[in-house]
Design a protein around this motif. Structure first.
Motif, PDB file in Angstrom:
ATOM      1  N   SER A   1      48.774  24.816  32.306  1.00 48.74           N
ATOM      2  CA  SER A   1      49.704  23.712  32.056  1.00 48.74           C
ATOM      3  C   SER A   1      50.774  23.641  33.132  1.00 48.74           C
ATOM      4  CB  SER A   1      50.357  23.879  30.678  1.00 48.74           C
ATOM      5  OG  SER A   1      49.402  23.774  29.646  1.00 48.74           O
TER       6      SER A   1
ATOM      7  N   ARG B   1      49.375  21.077  25.068  1.00 47.43           N
ATOM      8  CA  ARG B   1      49.546  20.534  26.409  1.00 47.43           C
ATOM      9  C   ARG B   1      48.327  20.856  27.283  1.00 47.43           C
ATOM     10  NH1 ARG B   1      54.188  19.400  29.332  1.00 47.43           N
ATOM     11  NH2 ARG B   1      54.951  18.716  27.298  1.00 47.43           N
ATOM     12  N   ALA B   2      47.807  22.085  27.187  1.00 48.79           N
ATOM     13  CA  ALA B   2      46.636  22.471  27.981  1.00 48.79           C
ATOM     14  C   ALA B   2      45.423  21.641  27.577  1.00 48.79           C
ATOM     15  CB  ALA B   2      46.350  23.957  27.807  1.00 48.79           C
TER      16      ALA B   2
ATOM     17  N   ASP C   1      53.199  28.955  25.013  1.00 50.59           N
ATOM     18  CA  ASP C   1      53.328  27.599  24.509  1.00 50.59           C
ATOM     19  C   ASP C   1      54.797  27.170  24.425  1.00 50.59           C
ATOM     20  OD1 ASP C   1      52.913  25.148  23.417  1.00 50.59           O
ATOM     21  OD2 ASP C   1      51.960  25.819  21.570  1.00 50.59           O
TER      22      ASP C   1
ATOM     23  N   GLY D   1      46.726  28.798  27.942  1.00 50.42           N
ATOM     24  CA  GLY D   1      46.956  27.567  28.685  1.00 50.42           C
ATOM     25  C   GLY D   1      48.314  27.451  29.339  1.00 50.42           C
TER      26      GLY D   1
ATOM     27  N   GLN E   1      51.373  20.585  35.677  1.00 52.72           N
ATOM     28  CA  GLN E   1      52.690  19.958  35.759  1.00 52.72           C
ATOM     29  C   GLN E   1      53.133  19.859  37.214  1.00 52.72           C
ATOM     30  OE1 GLN E   1      55.740  21.226  32.905  1.00 52.72           O
ATOM     31  NE2 GLN E   1      57.228  21.312  34.572  1.00 52.72           N
TER      32      GLN E   1
ATOM     33  N   TYR F   1      45.740  18.220  29.168  1.00 56.88           N
ATOM     34  CA  TYR F   1      45.433  18.290  30.598  1.00 56.88           C
ATOM     35  C   TYR F   1      43.931  18.488  30.819  1.00 56.88           C
ATOM     36  CZ  TYR F   1      50.324  18.763  32.204  1.00 56.88           C
ATOM     37  OH  TYR F   1      51.642  18.556  32.518  1.00 56.88           O
TER      38      TYR F   1
ATOM     39  N   TRP G   1      56.067  26.482  31.061  1.00 57.53           N
ATOM     40  CA  TRP G   1      55.330  25.611  31.985  1.00 57.53           C
ATOM     41  C   TRP G   1      56.189  25.262  33.196  1.00 57.53           C
ATOM     42  CZ3 TRP G   1      54.574  22.143  27.147  1.00 57.53           C
ATOM     43  CH2 TRP G   1      53.765  22.813  26.228  1.00 57.53           C
TER      44      TRP G   1
END
Length: 379
Positions: free
Chosen positions: A227, A284-285, A163, A223, A231, A288, A168
């Protein structure tokens, strides 16, 4: 006139991995299946990318710089601290050693002696077991281990397993490499339909025809990988590429979160695919995962076990259950319903994320236990 020797190139603790076509998986799935071989990363999994990117970024921003000449334990030597049950820890250790730094890993009590041995062999300064879960190990790392290190004068640097933007950023490189490599990889295999010619020049200009990659299949734990791939999809404006995010029952935090439209926390991880064992995916995951171009798939441990065995037999690659769920999608014939407009010309890339917590003995035990369970169910 004195000529100075050129400075050595900066160390990069990850590599560009090959993209190959799989004949057996293409036959099973009924389309063009390519494999992005992240299992060949220096640490044995994709984690080398994200964790490596994070380490490099922190060395640029903190005062503690790598100093391989300093003795072990010297506060002048940058020291990374990570909590992990395996693959993230291995990536942290490998990256730290490569960059001339140190790494201490805190693992939960459930971590096997085999994995602890691999962490030590990789060059960990210390491996500490604490807590029944990753979260307990992480809390102990940040509240006790790192606090003690800072009291000793260290510039202790925390390394999250999934994270962080820097992670990412590193994993987004997978998507960028896929797009750049695909036209060239297609030159070496029989392809049902030639990959679009506008990207086939030797020089890559940063653009990609949307039709080149119909789908990317990846595993999801916390994730970080997912992620990064998303991206990269955004970076390259791959608006028509479907991303298929795969989990196992008992480690399906993303699928449940998307279904409930909230970032839920699993009460426990019950899947054998422990590398997917994050009880909650990163924010973020989750964001998405709500997109229309993302499909969530949940498979059983049994499907993952069978896929790992078949993948080993046919591709000669030994991977963890967390990785085996990707080829399992092909073996089970699910791609036609998952990829819009699926046909024999479709191009699908599986991210073979790898993982080091697998041996022939572990595989044999999984297969034997699965056979015993099936026998019991028939009686």
């Amino acid at each position: 006139m004195t000529v100075k020797a050129a400075a050595p190139a900066a160390k990069i603790p990850w590599i560009e991995t090959p993209l190959i076509k799989s004949a057996s998986l293409s036959n099973a799935a009924g389309c063009n299946i390519f494999l992005k071989l992240e299992n060949l990363q220096p640490s044995g999994s994709f984690k080398s990318r994200g964790i490596g990117s994070y380490l490099v970024s922190k060395l640029v921003t903190v005062q503690a710089l790598p100093n391989s000449a300093a003795p072990r334990g010297d506060p002048k030597r940058a020291h990374f601290y990570c909590s992990s049950g395996g693959n993230a820890g291995l990536a942290c250790v490998h990256g730290a050693v490569t960059l001339g730094c140190e790494a201490t890993i805190v693992v939960p009590l459930s971590t096997t002696a085999y994995m602890i041995g691999k962490l030590r062999q990789a060059g960990a300064m210390d491996v500490i077991q604490h807590g029944a879960s990753w979260q307990e190990a992480d809390n102990y790392l940040t509240s006790t281990v790192m606090a003690d290190a800072r009291a000793r004068g260290e510039e202790a640097i925390y390394v999250p397993p999934f994270d962080a933007q820097e992670i990412w950023d590193g994993n987004a490189g997978i998507t960028h490499e896929i797009v750049r490599q695909l036209p060239h990889a297609a030159n070496h295999y029989p392809i049902n339909q030639p990959v679009a010619s506008s990207a086939t020049s030797n020089s890559y200009n940063g653009s990609v025809p949307h039709g080149d990659v119909d789908a990317i299949v990846c595993s999801v734990g916390g994730g970080g990988l997912f992620s990064g791939i998303m991206q990269g999809v955004d970076d390259l404006h791959m608006n028509h590429t479907r991303v298929i995010a795969v989990e196992t029952e008992g480690a399906d935090a993303l699928s449940q979160a998307v279904a409930k439209n909230e970032r839920i926390i699993l009460p426990a991880i019950t899947s054998l695919a422990t590398s997917l064992g994050a009880r909650q995916v990163c924010k973020r995951a989750f964001e998405y995962g709500l997109r229309d171009t993302v499909t969530n798939v949940v498979l059983s441990d049994s499907e993952a076990i069978r896929a790992c065995k078949r993948f080993l037999d046919e591709e000669r690659l030994l991977v963890e259950l967390a990785c085996g769920v990707c080829p399992a999608i092909c073996y089970s014939g699910q791609l036609p319903r998952l990829v819009p407009g699926f046909n024999e010309n479709s191009v699908v890339v599986l991210v073979i994320c790898g993982g080091s917590n697998m041996t022939f003995d572990i595989m044999d035990k999984y297969v034997a236990d699965e056979a015993a369970k099936e026998t019991s169910q028939r009686l």
